[in-house]
Enzyme design. Structure first.
Site, short mmCIF file in Angstrom:
data_model
loop_
_atom_site.label_atom_id
_atom_site.label_comp_id
_atom_site.label_asym_id
_atom_site.label_seq_id
_atom_site.Cartn_x
_atom_site.Cartn_y
_atom_site.Cartn_z
N ASP A 136 0.83 -1.21 0.00
CA ASP A 136 0.00 0.00 0.00
C ASP A 136 0.86 1.26 0.00
OD1 ASP A 136 0.76 -0.72 2.68
OD2 ASP A 136 -0.70 0.69 3.46
N GLU B 57 -0.04 -1.14 5.61
CA GLU B 57 1.04 -0.77 6.52
C GLU B 57 0.95 0.70 6.91
OE1 GLU B 57 4.89 0.75 7.90
OE2 GLU B 57 3.89 1.34 6.06
ZN LIG Z 1 6.77 2.00 4.01
#
Ligand SMILES: [Zn+2]
Length: 351
Positions: free
Chosen positions: A70, A124
């Site tokens: 992401d 994340e």
């Molecule tokens: Zn990163």
């Protein structure tokens, strides 16, 4: 669709991955592209938008190469553009160039010297509860079993090992309310908080060296609140303190240290995350450092390496992107850094 020509070239692969928009929560398309790119020599499993691919060659050691799929929200910087040695675009540094290196190796190294688990995960860049690696560590901890892990977060080609822990505490000074015209009947909590501030001001933060990595601690007030009204002696003042601690301390030891420093005040630990030891003594870690040919540095922020460390897997950060460019509108990555990173990893993993 990532063709075999694209998979064979980590630079082209970086661009292809950057051009699949994947802001946190929207990783479906990129996870499918990654899953479909992983070859038949690997056991591939998809858990939500986490893709895990593992060799099973019976090697004595297993290593993990991991990266998040992401990005933070796009800042008008997609699709990617190339200008000389630079690829510009959202996620170029953080961390699709790193993901490209892992995927490139997965596609092109048939006989690695270790068994390898390639791990690509979602979310994340958002809260920890949604973090794909965090979720996988709870639902499939067996998939994270390894002797060593490399997280391909941006480090500008340096080895950044371990990470500091972080703890937040609310330290509260109390007093007694009174009318400010008869202040001697009260006890001023804001004045009492002066002792807390003095402790912070004179605090001598430790510098701790572990496996050649120097961790510099910090203890700071990050917020303060107190006061009732313009004519009231305040009975409470709260100082929020953030302690960044070296990996020789556990979360418990860090909390005990903060409580001891502010003895006499109410101390509430509001948040904490463990540090991670650099773990550079495992054989694959030593071989990795030899392949890089540069001394490791301490990682000062908190990263997902701590999740590996918590599972007993020593881990470090190594990626081609510049961490200072992460999350910026100007985010870019050097093509030469991608090529250099691919060479290091190939040298290491093919032995
Ligand atoms: Zn990163």
């Amino acid at each position: 669709m990532l063709s075999s020509e694209i998979l064979a070239d980590p630079v082209a692969l970086t661009r292809a991955l950057v051009d699949i928009e994947s802001v946190s929560g929207n990783e479906d398309r990129i996870a499918t592209a990654v899953q479909n790119a992983l070859g038949k020599n690997l056991t591939v499993e998809r858990v939500g938008n986490v893709v895990v691919a593992a060799t099973d060659l019976g090697r004595p050691q297993r290593v993990i190469l991991a990266g998040h799929l992401d990005t933070v929200p796009v800042a008008g910087n997609l699709p990617s553009t190339v200008d000389g040695d630079l690829i510009h675009g959202c996620g170029t540094a953080d961390m699709k160039s790193g993901v490209a290196l892992a995927l490139h190796l997965a596609a092109t190294v048939a006989e690695p010297r270790y068994d390898v688990t390639y791990l690509f995960y979602d979310c994340e860049e958002v809260e920890s509860e949604r973090n794909g690696l965090n979720r996988l560590s709870r639902s499939h901890p067996d998939k994270l079993r390894a002797d060593f892990a490399v997280l391909l977060e941006p480090t500008y080609g340096l080895v950044e090992a371990g990470c500091q822990g972080t703890l937040r505490a609310m330290v509260t000074a109390t007093g007694r309310r009174a009318h400010s015209a008869r202040s001697w009947l009260g006890a001023n909590a804001i004045h009492a908080a002066g002792t807390i501030l003095q402790t912070l001001k004179t605090y001598e933060a430790r510098t701790v060296t572990i496996d050649g990595c120097t961790y510099r601690e910090g203890l700071n007030a990050v917020r303060i609140a107190g006061g009732v009204a313009g004519n009231v002696i305040p009975d409470e003042c709260r100082v929020e303190v953030n302690y960044r601690f070296a990996p020789d301390r556990t979360e418990e030891a860090a909390a005990a240290h903060v409580r001891e420093l502010f003895d006499g005040f109410a101390v509430e630990i509001t948040d904490s995350a463990p540090a991670a030891l650099p773990g550079l003594t495992a054989a694959p870690a030593k071989e990795f450092l030899a392949a890089v040919g540069q001394p490791p540095q301490a990682k000062l922020g908190w990263t997902d390496v701590a999740r590996f460390a918590a599972l007993g897997v020593p881990a470090l950060n190594f990626g081609p992107g510049d961490p200072n460019l992460a999350h910026t509108r100007e985010e870019h990555v050097e093509i030469s850094k991608i090529r250099a990173g691919a060479e290091v990893l190939r040298r290491w993993i093919s032995g």
